[in-house]
Design a protein around this motif. Structure first.
Motif, mmCIF file in Angstrom:
data_model
loop_
_atom_site.group_PDB
_atom_site.id
_atom_site.type_symbol
_atom_site.label_atom_id
_atom_site.label_comp_id
_atom_site.label_asym_id
_atom_site.label_seq_id
_atom_site.Cartn_x
_atom_site.Cartn_y
_atom_site.Cartn_z
ATOM 1 N N GLU A 199 0.800 -1.150 -0.024
ATOM 2 C CA GLU A 199 -0.179 -0.072 0.035
ATOM 3 C C GLU A 199 0.946 1.101 0.088
ATOM 4 O O GLU A 199 2.024 1.191 0.591
ATOM 5 N N GLN A 200 0.360 2.194 -0.609
ATOM 6 C CA GLN A 200 0.992 3.533 -0.251
ATOM 7 C C GLN A 200 1.262 3.991 1.215
ATOM 8 O O GLN A 200 0.158 3.749 1.769
ATOM 9 N N ASP A 201 2.054 4.606 1.578
ATOM 10 C CA ASP A 201 2.426 4.909 3.019
ATOM 11 C C ASP A 201 1.318 6.108 3.362
ATOM 12 O O ASP A 201 0.987 7.132 2.501
ATOM 13 N N PRO A 202 0.471 5.793 4.621
ATOM 14 C CA PRO A 202 -0.360 6.897 4.921
ATOM 15 C C PRO A 202 0.074 8.243 4.917
ATOM 16 O O PRO A 202 -0.609 9.082 4.432
ATOM 17 N N HIS A 203 1.298 8.434 5.276
ATOM 18 C CA HIS A 203 1.592 10.001 5.169
ATOM 19 C C HIS A 203 1.861 10.574 4.070
ATOM 20 O O HIS A 203 1.606 11.730 3.677
ATOM 21 N N GLU A 204 2.375 9.695 3.001
ATOM 22 C CA GLU A 204 2.310 10.173 1.432
ATOM 23 C C GLU A 204 0.981 10.180 0.947
ATOM 24 O O GLU A 204 0.704 10.900 0.291
ATOM 25 N N ILE A 261 -2.106 10.643 1.880
ATOM 26 C CA ILE A 261 -3.140 11.874 2.179
ATOM 27 C C ILE A 261 -2.731 12.930 1.316
ATOM 28 O O ILE A 261 -3.520 13.965 1.326
ATOM 29 N N LYS A 262 -1.599 13.157 0.806
ATOM 30 C CA LYS A 262 -1.137 14.147 -0.155
ATOM 31 C C LYS A 262 -1.799 14.014 -1.525
ATOM 32 O O LYS A 262 -1.298 14.768 -2.429
ATOM 33 N N ARG A 294 -7.568 14.573 1.984
ATOM 34 C CA ARG A 294 -6.786 14.818 0.706
ATOM 35 C C ARG A 294 -7.207 16.008 0.333
ATOM 36 O O ARG A 294 -6.324 16.571 -0.686
ATOM 37 N N SER A 295 -8.332 16.610 0.570
ATOM 38 C CA SER A 295 -8.598 17.958 0.152
ATOM 39 C C SER A 295 -7.860 19.301 0.669
ATOM 40 O O SER A 295 -8.297 20.451 0.726
#
Ligand SMILES: Cc1cc2nc3c(=O)[nH]c(=O)nc-3n(C[C@H](O)[C@H](O)[C@H](O)COP(=O)(O)OP(=O)(O)OC[C@H]3O[C@@H](n4cnc5c(N)ncnc54)[C@H](O)[C@@H]3O)c2cc1C
Ligand SMILES: Cc1cc2nc3c(=O)[nH]c(=O)nc-3n(C[C@H](O)[C@H](O)[C@H](O)COP(=O)(O)OP(=O)(O)OC[C@H]3O[C@@H](n4cnc5c(N)ncnc54)[C@H](O)[C@@H]3O)c2cc1C
Ligand code: SF4
Ligand code: SF4
Ligand code: FES
Lengths: 476, 280
Positions: free
Chosen positions: A22-27, A29-30, A312-313
């Motif tokens: 999975e994509q890293d959560p910190h990344e 959300i951008k 994300r917004s």
């Protein structure tokens, strides 16, 4: 392509469930890119080895369209990915979509025998893997079309139910036109479920395939307004009609302050962001109000989608306010986990009582009350009851109400001869999708109330079979 | 994609478009609107169907350039295509022979009221149209209205044409002079509609206002267009856009229409800059 490995049950049981990268959560959300990255062929084949190929597989009964699950998993284990897709597509037309959005933890995977002592086989992930493999390698086969039958079918609504009906009937040699109210086909798959959970290019690909098969898709056409069903049948010569218009009327809480600026229905918020791309304003023209602190109200998939979209917004803080406890949340387990990892703050056993605004009419806080769980209600879940004297305010500038949808009366107002129940859902014969009006069938959320993608597709398939029979025999 | 077949510039800010949309042209009734989207990056905005020619398959839209989308549209020309036009949406105006109907159009509200005045006339009403604008150059549709209304009364805020004053001043005058008025319907800026409601309320004259809230889908799916009528929240796109003016909460409508004021400014400035870049 190999043989299925000769592993003992014990060896198979030793293999742990293969997590999906999975994509890293910190990344993540951008960005709006998809969160789970998909299996590699190696991971998929390894996961497939876990399946015990049960002789009377309970997982199949858990799947609403009864995919031959051990059958397709065996093909994956053997490295025959295309063979696996073919098995799935016998009953499920859109595996790249269902593999991503089905509530597997309540359906197929809930029944898997491994689930009792270990983790169930990752059926959804495997389904997604083979569908992606087929699409990404441009191996999607255009199914053959039977010779033209000289009959026309109108499909109303381009959601999963309508798309399935169209796909099945075009192959049977009917002329099929889909009428869609919005400017893009896909239904909730495009306006509701966000990009990071279901990339729109996947839905687009499925729709292109339908068009290649010869389905005509007419967007910007609101049946009931642009033309009525009677007009389609009598004036334009459609021999049968399928209604798959979904459940598109948002519920509000009916509490004071609900019309303040900043209080959105989830439908509006998600439509602005997903369909209209408001997150790319001003490059796209549709705006979204500037939000720093957001409260999402609800506990289903829609609420999770809204909360994660809000992050994300650009929101700094997202609360998810739910009146029951975590256990009762109807959202997919994976979405709840993802929302939590991304930093959504869950406020359980709490319900809004009032939205509070400033002098310009903009939301500045939501007043909530604590709840406790009482006796089970008709849904079998324990009923939440407010605890007197526990009200407090949460400072927010945006609130997204995601407590459900009911049926939109726009179309049905113009068809008094189609029977509906007290919630406005169309009443059909479940074995055929037949409504009370001759030649008109229905399925998906407009019949079931808010349900799932796979159930909508299943309904589409049932109706397509019945439409074929009706048009061949003329018998209603 | 629907094509613009004809464009007429009515004044500095307002253009009239005839757009190819045969199904809508055939189906539409007075009081209904379409939602359009100009291009892939565009916003969905509602516009009243001012007129239609079912034979040619065109609908007429009259557009006042107030922000990015309406100005961009007004910069388009005959032959250009619009990505999406959907409709006819909203409930048609309830038309019957009320007797003497007064139709009030403030500024661009005139475009919204034009087809309704015509339908009222066709239903046998005596129709008085009160036509108002800030200044003479912004008045629209005067000749067209004079063509079929029994009377057209004109006023401008600055007195540059017709009477100096507001449309409600003219209406008040008519009431005070004892003229029998059976029905009033109007559209225009929100303060005008509010004043209209207050003018007729004491006299118990049935009054309808055509509301202009922000919309997205126009089919009842999102709730962006919520308005408060009496004690009830309504979705203007499906329950309206016309409501009993004496019941409408105009203050709420006014506030809600300012929801994106900041973003609208950004979008417009960016658009104007881009346009300059293109010209120079
Ligand atoms: C945010 C969100 C997240 C969800 N997440 C999941 C999930 O993870 N897993 C899952 O299984 N399910 C999920 N669901 C539920 C699922 O999306 C629905 O059950 C499913 O889409 C229903 O399909 P449908 O074909 O019946 O209707 P829809 O997908 O609602 O499509 C109906 C279509 O009909 C069109 N239409 C409506 N009225 C008219 C008209 N008068 N004329 C022409 N066209 C019309 C609409 O514009 C729409 O495109 C989610 C729903 C939402 C809202
Ligand atoms: C039922 C109805 C009929 C209408 N008929 C006409 C007409 O015939 N001719 C005409 O010129 N205008 C009409 N309007 C108003 C028109 O929709 C707005 O002027 C337009 O949306 C403004 O967009 P913009 O990008 O140019 O301006 P913006 O700068 O974005 O907005 C200017 C103002 O318009 C309103 N507005 C903004 N976005 C929307 C939206 N998506 N939907 C509705 N209002 C919005 C807001 O109050 C805003 O402050 C109608 C509105 C409604 C609801
Ligand atoms: S369609 Fe859904 S329920 Fe059926 S096997 Fe696939 S993921 Fe499981
Ligand atoms: S129940 Fe589980 S182990 Fe058995 S066949 Fe199904 S997926 Fe395989
Ligand atoms: S504009 Fe979306 S419900 Fe009216």
């Amino acid at each position: 392509m190999g043989e299925r490995k000769k592993l003992s049950t014990k060896e198979r049981l030793k293999i742990p469930r293969q997590p999906m990268p999975e994509q890293d959560p910190h990344e993540r959300i951008k960005n709006f890119r998809e969160v789970p990255l998909g299996y590699t062929p190696e991971l998929a084949m390894k996961e497939a080895q876990r399946c015990l190929q049960c002789p009377d597989p309970p997982c199949v009964k858990g799947c609403p369209v009864e995919i031959d699950i051990p059958g397709f998993i065996k093909k994956i284990e053997e490295g025959d990915f295309l063979g696996a897709v073919r098995v799935i597509k016998k009953t499920n037309l859109l595996p790249a979509i269902t593999g991503r959005v089905c509530p597997q933890d309540e359906q197929c995977e809930a029944e898997c025998v491994l689930g009792k002592k270990f983790k169930p086989v990752a059926i959804g992930n495997l389904e997604r893997f083979v569908a992606d493999y087929e699409r990404e390698n441009n191996l999607i086969e255009i199914p053959p079309r039977e010779s033209p039958k000289g009959k026309k079918v109108a499909v109303i609504g381009a959601g999963p139910a309508g798309l399935t009906v169209a796909a099945d009937l075009i192959q049977k040699g009917y002329e099929v036109t889909i009428f869609e109210a919005l400017h893009k086909p896909g239904g909730v798959l495009v306006y509701g479920i966000p990009e990071f959970r279901l990339p729109k290019s996947i839905v687009q690909k499925e729709i292109e395939l339908l068009e290649k098969l010869g389905v005509e898709i007419v967007t910007d056409f609101v049946v009931g307004k642009t033309a009525t069903i009677d007009e389609l049948m009598e004036k334009e010569g459609y021999d049968a009609v399928f209604i798959g218009i979904g459940a598109g009327l948002p519920w509000f809480l009916n509490i004071p302050g609900e019309n303040l600026i900043g209080v959105y229905s989830a439908n509006e918020y998600l439509t602005r962001v997903n369909l209209m791309k408001a997150y790319m304003f001003p490059d796209y023209d549709t705006p979204l109000i500037e939000s720093r602190r957001i409260a999402v109200i609800g506990g289903g998939n829609t609420a999770m989608d809204a909360a994660r979209t809000a992050l994300r917004s650009g929101a700094e803080k997202v609360y998810l306010i739910y009146r029951r406890s975590r256990k009762e949340m109807p959202a997919r387990t994976e979405e709840i986990a993802h929302a939590e990892e991304e930093g959504v703050e869950f406020v359980f056993l709490t319900n809004p009582v009032e939205f509070i605004g400033d002098e310009e009419g903009r939301l500045k806080a939501v007043r909530v009350i604590k709840m406790q769980l009482g006796e089970p209600d008709e849904s079998g879940r324990r009923r939440p009851i407010p605890v007197p004297g526990t009200e407090y305010e949460i400072e927010v500038d945006t609130a997204i109400v995601a407590i459900g949808n009911s049926s939109n009366p726009l179309l049905l107002q113009t068809t008094p001869d189609i029977e509906t129940n007290k919630w406005g859902n169309i009443i059909v014969d479940p074995a055929t999708g037949k409504t009370s009006k001759k030649g008109v069938f229905a399925g998906g959320d407009i019949v079931r109330g808010e349900a799932t993608v796979i159930l909508a597709m299943g309904d589409g398939r049932v109706a397509a079979r019945a439409i074929d029979e009706y048009l061949q025999t003329g018998k209603w | 994609m629907p094509e613009i077949v004809k464009k007429t510039i009515l004044n500095r800010d307002v253009c009239r478009f005839e757009i190819m949309a045969p199904r809508i042209a055939e189906k539409r009734k007075a009081g209904q609107f379409v939602i359009i989207r100009l291009h892939e990056h565009g916003e969905r905005i509602p516009l009243t169907i001012a007129d239609a020619d079912p034979e040619r398959g065109t609908i007429t839209l009259i557009v006042q350039g107030v922000g990015k989308t309406t100005r961009e549209l007004n910069n388009m020309k005959a032959g250009d295509k619009i990505a999406d036009v959907v409709g006819p949406l909203g409930r048609p105006t309830h038309i019957e022979n009320f007797g003497h109907s007064v139709v009030v159009g403030g500024g661009l509200g005139t475009a919204v009221m034009y087809p309704i005045a015509r339908a009222l006339k066709d239903a046998g009403n005596r129709v008085t149209f009160i036509l108002g604008a800030r200044t003479r150059s912004l008045l629209i549709l005067e000749d067209e209205l004079k063509g079929f209304c029994d009377e057209v009364k004109i006023c401008t805020d600055d007195g540059s044409y017709g009477k100096k004053g507001f449309v409600t001043d003219l209406l008040k005058e008519m009431i005070e002079e004892g003229e029998k008025i059976d029905f009033v319907i109007g559209a225009g800026p929100i303060p005008m509609m509010k004043a209209l409601a207050e003018t007729t309320r004491p006299h118990g004259i049935k009054t309808v206002a055509s509301l202009n809230p922000i919309m997205v889908d126009g089919t009842g799916m999102c709730g962006a267009c919520r308005v408060l009528v009496g004690e009830e929240t309504k979705f203007a796109c499906v329950d309206g856009p016309e409501f009993d003016a004496h019941q409408v909460d105009f203050d709420l409508l006014w506030k809600r229409n300012r929801a994106y004021i900041k973003q609208e400014k950004i979008a417009l400035e960016r658009y104007l800059k881009m346009q300059q870049g293109a010209t120079f």
